[in-house]
Motif scaffolding. Structure first.
Motif, mmCIF file in Angstrom:
data_model
loop_
_atom_site.group_PDB
_atom_site.id
_atom_site.type_symbol
_atom_site.label_atom_id
_atom_site.label_comp_id
_atom_site.label_asym_id
_atom_site.label_seq_id
_atom_site.Cartn_x
_atom_site.Cartn_y
_atom_site.Cartn_z
ATOM 1 N N ASN A 135 -9.350 5.803 -3.480
ATOM 2 C CA ASN A 135 -10.207 6.901 -3.895
ATOM 3 C C ASN A 135 -9.356 8.039 -4.458
ATOM 4 O O ASN A 135 -8.813 8.847 -3.710
ATOM 5 C CB ASN A 135 -11.019 7.363 -2.680
ATOM 6 N N ALA A 136 -9.178 8.035 -5.767
ATOM 7 C CA ALA A 136 -8.375 9.062 -6.439
ATOM 8 C C ALA A 136 -6.987 9.188 -5.815
ATOM 9 O O ALA A 136 -6.527 10.268 -5.474
ATOM 10 C CB ALA A 136 -9.107 10.406 -6.431
ATOM 11 N N LEU A 137 -6.337 8.047 -5.675
ATOM 12 C CA LEU A 137 -4.999 8.017 -5.060
ATOM 13 C C LEU A 137 -3.935 8.530 -6.020
ATOM 14 O O LEU A 137 -3.876 8.118 -7.177
ATOM 15 C CB LEU A 137 -4.656 6.572 -4.644
ATOM 16 N N ASN A 138 -3.097 9.423 -5.498
ATOM 17 C CA ASN A 138 -1.924 9.881 -6.240
ATOM 18 C C ASN A 138 -0.673 9.494 -5.453
ATOM 19 O O ASN A 138 -0.605 9.738 -4.246
ATOM 20 C CB ASN A 138 -1.940 11.405 -6.405
ATOM 21 N N LEU A 139 0.277 8.894 -6.149
ATOM 22 C CA LEU A 139 1.520 8.509 -5.478
ATOM 23 C C LEU A 139 2.668 8.630 -6.462
ATOM 24 O O LEU A 139 2.623 8.055 -7.550
ATOM 25 C CB LEU A 139 1.414 7.061 -4.975
ATOM 26 N N TYR A 140 3.675 9.390 -6.057
ATOM 27 C CA TYR A 140 4.854 9.580 -6.908
ATOM 28 C C TYR A 140 6.076 9.114 -6.125
ATOM 29 O O TYR A 140 6.380 9.661 -5.065
ATOM 30 C CB TYR A 140 4.981 11.067 -7.267
ATOM 31 N N ILE A 141 6.742 8.085 -6.642
ATOM 32 C CA ILE A 141 7.955 7.589 -5.999
ATOM 33 C C ILE A 141 9.138 7.917 -6.906
ATOM 34 O O ILE A 141 9.151 7.548 -8.086
ATOM 35 C CB ILE A 141 7.902 6.055 -5.770
ATOM 36 N N ASP A 142 10.116 8.612 -6.335
ATOM 37 C CA ASP A 142 11.302 8.993 -7.089
ATOM 38 C C ASP A 142 12.247 7.790 -7.226
ATOM 39 O O ASP A 142 12.313 6.950 -6.333
ATOM 40 C CB ASP A 142 12.000 10.127 -6.323
ATOM 41 N N THR A 143 12.967 7.741 -8.324
ATOM 42 C CA THR A 143 13.926 6.648 -8.529
ATOM 43 C C THR A 143 14.983 6.648 -7.419
ATOM 44 O O THR A 143 15.578 7.679 -7.123
ATOM 45 C CB THR A 143 14.602 6.802 -9.905
ATOM 46 N N GLY A 144 15.186 5.498 -6.807
ATOM 47 C CA GLY A 144 16.187 5.365 -5.747
ATOM 48 C C GLY A 144 15.664 5.700 -4.362
ATOM 49 O O GLY A 144 16.380 5.581 -3.369
ATOM 50 N N GLU A 145 14.414 6.092 -4.294
ATOM 51 C CA GLU A 145 13.824 6.502 -3.019
ATOM 52 C C GLU A 145 13.482 5.297 -2.132
ATOM 53 O O GLU A 145 13.195 4.202 -2.627
ATOM 54 C CB GLU A 145 12.535 7.294 -3.303
ATOM 55 N N LEU A 146 13.503 5.526 -0.823
ATOM 56 C CA LEU A 146 12.970 4.563 0.139
ATOM 57 C C LEU A 146 11.757 5.233 0.780
ATOM 58 O O LEU A 146 11.882 6.205 1.508
ATOM 59 C CB LEU A 146 14.024 4.248 1.203
ATOM 60 N N ARG A 147 10.565 4.743 0.470
ATOM 61 C CA ARG A 147 9.328 5.369 0.941
ATOM 62 C C ARG A 147 8.588 4.421 1.858
ATOM 63 O O ARG A 147 8.479 3.222 1.572
ATOM 64 C CB ARG A 147 8.430 5.701 -0.252
ATOM 65 N N LYS A 154 10.886 9.899 3.716
ATOM 66 C CA LYS A 154 9.575 10.410 3.361
ATOM 67 C C LYS A 154 8.516 9.353 3.637
ATOM 68 O O LYS A 154 8.702 8.184 3.313
ATOM 69 C CB LYS A 154 9.563 10.793 1.881
ATOM 70 N N VAL A 155 7.446 9.797 4.240
ATOM 71 C CA VAL A 155 6.381 8.891 4.651
ATOM 72 C C VAL A 155 5.073 9.351 4.013
ATOM 73 O O VAL A 155 4.791 10.551 3.956
ATOM 74 C CB VAL A 155 6.225 8.923 6.197
ATOM 75 N N THR A 156 4.300 8.396 3.538
ATOM 76 C CA THR A 156 2.971 8.698 3.010
ATOM 77 C C THR A 156 1.938 8.053 3.924
ATOM 78 O O THR A 156 2.032 6.870 4.223
ATOM 79 C CB THR A 156 2.809 8.126 1.584
ATOM 80 N N VAL A 157 0.976 8.856 4.377
ATOM 81 C CA VAL A 157 -0.109 8.327 5.206
ATOM 82 C C VAL A 157 -1.343 8.151 4.339
ATOM 83 O O VAL A 157 -1.859 9.123 3.771
ATOM 84 C CB VAL A 157 -0.455 9.279 6.373
ATOM 85 N N LEU A 158 -1.798 6.891 4.240
ATOM 86 C CA LEU A 158 -3.038 6.625 3.513
ATOM 87 C C LEU A 158 -4.201 6.609 4.497
ATOM 88 O O LEU A 158 -4.072 6.148 5.623
ATOM 89 C CB LEU A 158 -2.991 5.266 2.813
ATOM 90 N N HIS A 159 -5.332 7.087 4.031
ATOM 91 C CA HIS A 159 -6.550 7.026 4.827
ATOM 92 C C HIS A 159 -7.732 7.036 3.877
ATOM 93 O O HIS A 159 -7.810 7.882 2.998
ATOM 94 C CB HIS A 159 -6.601 8.229 5.780
ATOM 95 N N GLU A 160 -8.617 6.068 4.044
ATOM 96 C CA GLU A 160 -9.799 5.957 3.196
ATOM 97 C C GLU A 160 -9.462 6.030 1.712
ATOM 98 O O GLU A 160 -10.135 6.687 0.928
ATOM 99 C CB GLU A 160 -10.836 7.014 3.586
ATOM 100 N N GLY A 161 -8.357 5.358 1.360
ATOM 101 C CA GLY A 161 -8.042 5.190 -0.048
ATOM 102 C C GLY A 161 -7.348 6.342 -0.730
ATOM 103 O O GLY A 161 -7.146 6.307 -1.947
ATOM 104 N N SER A 162 -6.989 7.381 0.030
ATOM 105 C CA SER A 162 -6.180 8.421 -0.597
ATOM 106 C C SER A 162 -5.138 8.960 0.371
ATOM 107 O O SER A 162 -5.087 8.561 1.534
ATOM 108 C CB SER A 162 -7.055 9.538 -1.180
ATOM 109 N N VAL A 163 -4.282 9.846 -0.138
ATOM 110 C CA VAL A 163 -3.176 10.346 0.681
ATOM 111 C C VAL A 163 -3.682 11.414 1.642
ATOM 112 O O VAL A 163 -4.211 12.442 1.225
ATOM 113 C CB VAL A 163 -2.052 10.910 -0.219
ATOM 114 N N LEU A 164 -3.506 11.143 2.929
ATOM 115 C CA LEU A 164 -3.914 12.090 3.963
ATOM 116 C C LEU A 164 -2.801 13.087 4.243
ATOM 117 O O LEU A 164 -3.049 14.275 4.455
ATOM 118 C CB LEU A 164 -4.261 11.319 5.238
ATOM 119 N N ALA A 165 -1.578 12.593 4.257
ATOM 120 C CA ALA A 165 -0.430 13.461 4.531
ATOM 121 C C ALA A 165 0.825 12.816 3.971
ATOM 122 O O ALA A 165 0.884 11.596 3.806
ATOM 123 C CB ALA A 165 -0.272 13.676 6.031
#
Ligand code: ADP
Length: 248
Positions: free
Chosen positions: A24-36, A217-228
């Protein structure tokens, strides 16, 4: 933290299944060389997100870019693998009857004609590359063993090695430590950490202690979008995250 530019950028991505929004309108930006690390309760959309990145599922809306300018929505699944996005599924799929070395050789050559492939000569450089990957996945001593005789953890590392043979820029790894012993989990953390920098790595994982041990860096998904999003302490103390995990 300096930024190196995006390796992966999802903007406003939505996917519906029969009217249900898996993303649901997910935004995700991963930097080059990052471990996410990507975490989130069951049904949060993690698998759907991986499917969108690898071209298995097409979003209804939104954009997905690889690097600065490659539009992944214009490419099919094989083409996306070809340009340098490797995906490791949860269950290891190695050639059990072939040796560890041969598995890496097969991965390097691609899947065309297994029988022919193993009879063709390797160049010195190819041999060196296989030896290098064997060392990085900690399986040098096992190179002559049939893959079917490896432990569960060793099979997972071999499969990561098989992905590495294709020189991916971005590795997508689904629940790498599920079913592993504590020792194997620790070695997997070391392996994935060592890959970051030279590669960009996105890990979907439920094991919080493992996530804490590897992720900056951690991304928490919930109901199809980034919660935190943020470091593990920030994310774990976020009241919205606490509610989703404890109240759910
Ligand atoms: P996660 O991997 O975080 O557990 P998924 O991406 O698998 O979440 O699923 C997100 C939601 O979308 C879930 O509610 C799931 O039931 C639904 N879903 C996923 N794939 C399909 C599909 N092919 N058809 C219908 N619903 C699906």
């Amino acid at each position: 933290d300096t930024t190196h530019g995006p390796i992966l950028y999802l903007e406003d991505v939505s996917v519906s299944f029969d009217g249900f929004k898996a993303l649901n309108a997910l935004n995700l930006y991963i930097d080059t060389g990052e471990l996410r690390c990507i975490i989130g309760p069951n049904g949060a959309g993690k698998t759907t997100m991986m499917d969108v990145i690898t071209g298995r599922t097409r979003p209804d809306t939104g954009t997905v870019h690889f690097g600065q300018r490659i539009d992944l929505l214009r490419l099919d699944e094989p083409a996306i693998a070809e340009i340098g996005i490797g995906r490791k599924f949860q269950k290891p799929t190695v050639f059990e009857q072939h040796t560890v070395f041969e598995n890496l050789e097969l991965a390097m050559r691609g899947s065309k004609g297994v029988w022919h492939t193993l009879r063709a000569r390797l160049t010195g450089a190819q041999r060196d590359r296989i030896d290098e990957v064997l060392a990085s996945i900690g399986l040098t001593g096992e190179h002559g063993r049939p893959a079917g005789l490896l432990s569960h953890g060793q099979k997972q590392w071999l499969e990561i090695g098989m992905l590495l043979m294709q020189d991916p820029k971005l590795l997508l790894v689904d629940e790498p430590v599920a079913g592993m012993t504590a020792g194997e989990t620790e070695r997997t953390a070391e392996l994935l950490t060592s890959l970051a920098g030279g590669h960009s790595v996105v890990v979907v994982e439920h094991d919080m202690a493992f996530v804490r041990s590897i992720a900056r860096k951690v991304t928490v998904l919930h109901e199809g979008s980034v919660l935190a999003e943020g470091d593990m302490d920030t994310v774990q103390n976020d009241p919205r995250v606490v509610e989703v995990y404890l109240g759910g």
